[in-house]
Design an enzyme around this catalytic site. Structure first.
Site, mmCIF file in Angstrom:
data_model
loop_
_atom_site.group_PDB
_atom_site.id
_atom_site.type_symbol
_atom_site.label_atom_id
_atom_site.label_comp_id
_atom_site.label_asym_id
_atom_site.label_seq_id
_atom_site.Cartn_x
_atom_site.Cartn_y
_atom_site.Cartn_z
ATOM 1 N N ASN A 1 1.201 8.474 10.687
ATOM 2 C CA ASN A 1 1.096 8.939 9.304
ATOM 3 C C ASN A 1 0.662 10.405 9.369
ATOM 4 O O ASN A 1 0.136 10.851 10.395
ATOM 5 C CB ASN A 1 0.127 8.050 8.492
ATOM 6 C CG ASN A 1 -1.334 8.256 8.873
ATOM 7 O OD1 ASN A 1 -1.848 9.381 8.814
ATOM 8 N ND2 ASN A 1 -2.018 7.195 9.263
ATOM 9 N N ASN B 1 -5.322 -4.213 7.308
ATOM 10 C CA ASN B 1 -3.903 -4.375 7.602
ATOM 11 C C ASN B 1 -3.578 -5.659 8.360
ATOM 12 O O ASN B 1 -2.409 -5.920 8.671
ATOM 13 C CB ASN B 1 -3.373 -3.162 8.383
ATOM 14 C CG ASN B 1 -3.493 -1.883 7.593
ATOM 15 O OD1 ASN B 1 -4.076 -0.914 8.040
ATOM 16 N ND2 ASN B 1 -2.975 -1.873 6.385
ATOM 17 N N ARG C 1 5.591 1.383 4.522
ATOM 18 C CA ARG C 1 5.193 0.400 5.540
ATOM 19 C C ARG C 1 5.720 -0.993 5.209
ATOM 20 O O ARG C 1 6.548 -1.542 5.909
ATOM 21 C CB ARG C 1 3.662 0.362 5.681
ATOM 22 C CG ARG C 1 3.048 1.669 6.182
ATOM 23 C CD ARG C 1 3.426 1.957 7.619
ATOM 24 N NE ARG C 1 2.837 3.185 8.105
ATOM 25 C CZ ARG C 1 1.658 3.283 8.706
ATOM 26 N NH1 ARG C 1 0.914 2.209 8.884
ATOM 27 N NH2 ARG C 1 1.209 4.456 9.128
ATOM 28 N N HIS D 1 -0.012 3.436 2.383
ATOM 29 C CA HIS D 1 -0.466 2.081 2.030
ATOM 30 C C HIS D 1 -1.007 2.155 0.600
ATOM 31 O O HIS D 1 -1.654 3.147 0.240
ATOM 32 C CB HIS D 1 -1.632 1.617 2.933
ATOM 33 C CG HIS D 1 -1.228 1.146 4.299
ATOM 34 N ND1 HIS D 1 -1.959 1.456 5.422
ATOM 35 C CD2 HIS D 1 -0.201 0.356 4.712
ATOM 36 C CE1 HIS D 1 -1.388 0.886 6.479
ATOM 37 N NE2 HIS D 1 -0.323 0.224 6.081
ATOM 38 N N ASP E 1 -3.560 0.938 -0.624
ATOM 39 C CA ASP E 1 -5.013 1.120 -0.714
ATOM 40 C C ASP E 1 -5.451 2.587 -0.573
ATOM 41 O O ASP E 1 -6.611 2.899 -0.770
ATOM 42 C CB ASP E 1 -5.757 0.232 0.298
ATOM 43 C CG ASP E 1 -5.487 0.607 1.747
ATOM 44 O OD1 ASP E 1 -4.801 1.609 2.022
ATOM 45 O OD2 ASP E 1 -5.986 -0.114 2.636
ATOM 46 N N CYS F 1 -9.928 0.196 4.029
ATOM 47 C CA CYS F 1 -9.072 -0.332 5.107
ATOM 48 C C CYS F 1 -9.846 -0.585 6.396
ATOM 49 O O CYS F 1 -9.324 -1.232 7.303
ATOM 50 C CB CYS F 1 -7.826 0.511 5.323
ATOM 51 S SG CYS F 1 -8.088 2.217 5.647
#
Ligand code: ARG
Length: 293
Positions: free
Chosen positions: A22, A76, A149, A178, A180, A274
């Site tokens: 990322n 995750n 993702r 993501h 979140d 996360c």
């Protein structure tokens, strides 16, 4: 079982930033100062765990595995609700080795009665756990991110596994890869979110379900500081070091913000939410009064 919130976290002793999946990940910045960064990561992890336990939570910690640095982001690992865990399938080969480690850990949790059931995704469906499927306790539904993702096809699997409504939100940028990182429903019904991370259709879906008075738009600065990636427990919110303006807006709405310096983890593109996975969430907690809608 106790009614204290229960989180999973991962020992950070094998954490590093050694690849780049990322745009936040900076292996060079890590390598330039690896020993110091690792020590900082240890302190940051301990501070986050302490913040959660001081708010009354319990934390289960799973062991580090060398060569799997992103194991420190158990959000995750799976989507968990009502004692059922839907195990993730990662998009990037760099993280696929985590699947077996998390599965073992979840089987052990099942053996101890912490979880009831461990479920696999249908063949081929990519889904990166609670990072892309966030339970909104107030609205009693999952908000599910897809695009960078998780695949859109994972939404149906989440719906089937849990029998709950899933609102899909397509993510528009690889910086907010993501859900979140850009979306956080709060206990009082507000949603802290970063509009620029979403496609127009996703924004419309958010705005259709969350009235304007309950929408808290994060600034660029707050989103880049990973403050949207926050853990909310009642009127408390635990997050990375936050801009004063965000803290003021949240406190005006009655929330108490606990900040933790998570700089080493932000160097991997992750924050407070996360680094944790909530294991005890129930769709219909005992004692809840069903709101008339
Ligand atoms: N380096 C990790 C990755 O790119 C960070 C994951 C952060 N997790 C999250 N749910 N935001 O996969």
């Amino acid at each position: 079982m106790s009614d204290r919130p229960l989180f999973l976290m991962t020992d950070p002793s094998a954490f590093e930033v050694s690849y780049r999946i990322n745009p936040w990940m900076r292996p060079d910045a890590w390598k330039a100062n690896a020993a110091e960064r690792l020590a900082e990561a240890g302190s940051a992890f301990a501070a986050l765990r302490r913040a959660l336990t001081e708010l009354g939570s319990q934390v289960e910690t799973i062991g580090a595995v060398r060569g799997l640095p992103d194991l420190v982001f158990p959000a995750n690992a799976a989507v968990v609700l009502d004692g059922r865990a839907l195990m993730a399938r990662f998009r990037h080969p760099e993280r696929q080795g985590e699947e077996a480690v998390f599965r073992d850990a979840f089987r052990r949790l099942q053996g101890r009665g912490v979880l009831r059931e461990v479920v696999d995704l249908p063949e081929g469906a990519l889904q990166e756990g609670a990072g892309d499927a966030i339970w909104d306790a107030r609205r009693r539904l999952f908000w599910a991110g897809y695009g960078p993702r998780s695949a859109k096809s994972s939404l149906a699997a989440i719906e089937q596994t849990f029998g709950e409504t899933v609102v899909g939100l397509e993510l528009a940028s690889d910086r907010y890869y993501h859900l979140d990182t850009c979306f956080c429903p709060l206990a009082g019904g507000e949603v802290l979110y970063y509009p620029a991370a979403f496609t127009p259709a996703a924004l419309a879906a958010i705005r259709a379900r969350v009235p304007e008075a309950s929408r808290i738009e994060a600034t660029d600065e707050a989103a880049e500081a990973f403050c949207v990636n926050a853990v909310n427990l009642g009127d408390s919110i635990v997050m990375a070091r936050a801009p004063a303006s965000l803290k003021a807006r949240l406190s005006a709405r009655g929330y108490r913000v606990t900040e933790v310096d998570l700089a080493p983890f932000i160097l991997s593109g992750g924050g407070a939410y996360c680094m944790t996975l909530r294991l005890d969430r129930e769709s219909r907690p005992a004692g809840t009064i069903l709101a008339a809608e």
